[in-house]
Design a protein around this motif. Sequence first.
Motif, mmCIF file in Angstrom:
data_model
loop_
_atom_site.group_PDB
_atom_site.id
_atom_site.type_symbol
_atom_site.label_atom_id
_atom_site.label_comp_id
_atom_site.label_asym_id
_atom_site.label_seq_id
_atom_site.Cartn_x
_atom_site.Cartn_y
_atom_site.Cartn_z
ATOM 1 N N ILE A 19 0.834 -1.208 0.000
ATOM 2 C CA ILE A 19 0.000 0.000 0.000
ATOM 3 C C ILE A 19 0.866 1.255 0.000
ATOM 4 C CG2 ILE A 19 -0.221 0.076 2.529
ATOM 5 C CD1 ILE A 19 -2.976 0.983 -0.028
ATOM 6 N N ASP A 20 2.101 1.121 0.474
ATOM 7 C CA ASP A 20 2.992 2.283 0.548
ATOM 8 C C ASP A 20 3.838 2.342 -0.731
ATOM 9 O OD1 ASP A 20 4.473 4.244 2.704
ATOM 10 O OD2 ASP A 20 5.880 3.352 1.266
ATOM 11 N N ASP A 21 3.795 3.489 -1.399
ATOM 12 C CA ASP A 21 4.432 3.562 -2.712
ATOM 13 C C ASP A 21 5.941 3.320 -2.638
ATOM 14 O OD1 ASP A 21 4.235 3.786 -5.439
ATOM 15 O OD2 ASP A 21 4.569 5.943 -5.454
ATOM 16 N N GLU A 22 6.599 3.963 -1.700
ATOM 17 C CA GLU A 22 8.063 3.832 -1.624
ATOM 18 C C GLU A 22 8.468 2.398 -1.251
ATOM 19 O OE1 GLU A 22 10.300 5.881 -2.773
ATOM 20 O OE2 GLU A 22 8.588 7.101 -3.371
ATOM 21 N N LYS A 23 7.769 1.834 -0.264
ATOM 22 C CA LYS A 23 8.105 0.459 0.147
ATOM 23 C C LYS A 23 7.757 -0.523 -0.979
ATOM 24 C CE LYS A 23 7.300 1.415 5.030
ATOM 25 N NZ LYS A 23 6.392 1.176 6.160
ATOM 26 N N GLU B 52 0.935 -1.097 10.653
ATOM 27 C CA GLU B 52 0.528 0.231 10.153
ATOM 28 C C GLU B 52 0.213 0.155 8.653
ATOM 29 O OE1 GLU B 52 3.467 -0.179 11.947
ATOM 30 O OE2 GLU B 52 2.323 0.325 13.756
ATOM 31 N N ASP B 53 1.097 -0.505 7.910
ATOM 32 C CA ASP B 53 0.854 -0.622 6.463
ATOM 33 C C ASP B 53 -0.406 -1.447 6.192
ATOM 34 O OD1 ASP B 53 3.052 0.881 5.677
ATOM 35 O OD2 ASP B 53 4.386 -0.862 5.687
ATOM 36 N N VAL B 54 -0.579 -2.532 6.943
ATOM 37 C CA VAL B 54 -1.743 -3.393 6.704
ATOM 38 C C VAL B 54 -3.028 -2.613 7.032
ATOM 39 C CG1 VAL B 54 -2.865 -5.568 7.275
ATOM 40 C CG2 VAL B 54 -0.381 -5.473 7.135
ATOM 41 N N LYS B 55 -2.975 -1.786 8.092
ATOM 42 C CA LYS B 55 -4.165 -0.971 8.417
ATOM 43 C C LYS B 55 -4.458 0.027 7.296
ATOM 44 C CE LYS B 55 -3.938 -1.301 13.383
ATOM 45 N NZ LYS B 55 -2.876 -1.003 14.313
ATOM 46 N N LYS B 56 -3.387 0.601 6.738
ATOM 47 C CA LYS B 56 -3.584 1.539 5.617
ATOM 48 C C LYS B 56 -4.260 0.824 4.433
ATOM 49 C CE LYS B 56 -0.198 4.361 4.007
ATOM 50 N NZ LYS B 56 1.224 4.752 3.833
ATOM 51 N N LEU B 57 -3.827 -0.414 4.199
ATOM 52 C CA LEU B 57 -4.439 -1.195 3.113
ATOM 53 C C LEU B 57 -5.909 -1.495 3.451
ATOM 54 C CD1 LEU B 57 -4.345 -2.790 0.487
ATOM 55 C CD2 LEU B 57 -3.334 -4.716 1.733
ATOM 56 N N ILE C 76 -6.820 -7.868 10.546
ATOM 57 C CA ILE C 76 -6.809 -6.429 10.232
ATOM 58 C C ILE C 76 -7.506 -6.192 8.880
ATOM 59 C CG2 ILE C 76 -5.373 -4.400 9.785
ATOM 60 C CD1 ILE C 76 -3.183 -5.679 11.544
ATOM 61 N N LEU C 77 -7.160 -7.020 7.893
ATOM 62 C CA LEU C 77 -7.729 -6.786 6.557
ATOM 63 C C LEU C 77 -9.225 -7.090 6.501
ATOM 64 C CD1 LEU C 77 -4.915 -8.069 4.168
ATOM 65 C CD2 LEU C 77 -5.559 -5.714 4.654
ATOM 66 N N GLU C 78 -9.627 -8.094 7.292
ATOM 67 C CA GLU C 78 -11.058 -8.448 7.278
ATOM 68 C C GLU C 78 -11.838 -7.663 8.331
ATOM 69 O OE1 GLU C 78 -10.823 -12.668 7.702
ATOM 70 O OE2 GLU C 78 -10.224 -12.975 5.612
ATOM 71 N N ARG C 79 -11.122 -6.809 9.037
ATOM 72 C CA ARG C 79 -11.717 -5.916 10.058
ATOM 73 C C ARG C 79 -12.521 -6.695 11.084
ATOM 74 N NH1 ARG C 79 -11.756 -0.040 8.944
ATOM 75 N NH2 ARG C 79 -9.915 0.052 7.675
#
Length: 237
Positions: A131-135, A176-181, A233-236
Amino acid sequence: MTTAKIHSFESLGTVDGPGIRFVIFFQGCHLKCKYCHNRDLWDCSIGKEYTMKELCMEVIKHKDFFDHGGGITVTGGEPLLQAEFLAEFFETCQALKIHTALDTAGSVPLTKNVRNVLQHTNLVLLDIKHIDDEKGKELTGSSNKNTLAFAQYLNDKKIPMWIRYVVVPGYTDSPEDVKKLADFLAPMTNIEKIEVLPYHEMGKHKWELMGDKYQLENVKAPTKDSIENIKKILERK
Ligand code: SF4
């Protein structure tokens, strides 16, 4: 485009879409995922050339096996690099009442040919690498902007999609990244399934065969707990 470059076929696929799948591996990929398990599919200049008729004949030969609730899945590589051919191929398959699934990283502009493919696609298996462009650039060598626009387009057009997310320890497993996704996916109404897949080393030998150094030499497979947490996290849940 009158022919397509094909790497291989798998006649009884069970994981790339609903039911039994006839899986077609398109040759060529423009990403360079560090964990790629199909390193031998990157080169766009090789592969066996098939005409539309030849490829349709391959499909029809196997139709009895996948006809009851299954279909065909194109994967790669990146099949959308051959979008002009693929659009006509999927249109032909749908005319034969064959379910069409596209396994893609969606990392291509939404050209007319790509939109034509999607018009004849029953299901997209969308690999979101990061989800993070740089990573994401660090992991795949490319920006994720096209992929995110692609996901949005599928949602706008109500094209069913399964999300695939590969968990690579140290690269894609930060909460953090997974939550952003999860936040990015939350408003989408076309998601039928989210598949969280553990990184594995099964393609390592292919890098060595290609004379390349494997990029994730010291990275181990994620733990079951890590996979479960990311799923939650992804399935909330
Ligand atoms: S998109 Fe798929 S085939 Fe292409 S480099 Fe990444 S893992 Fe390999």
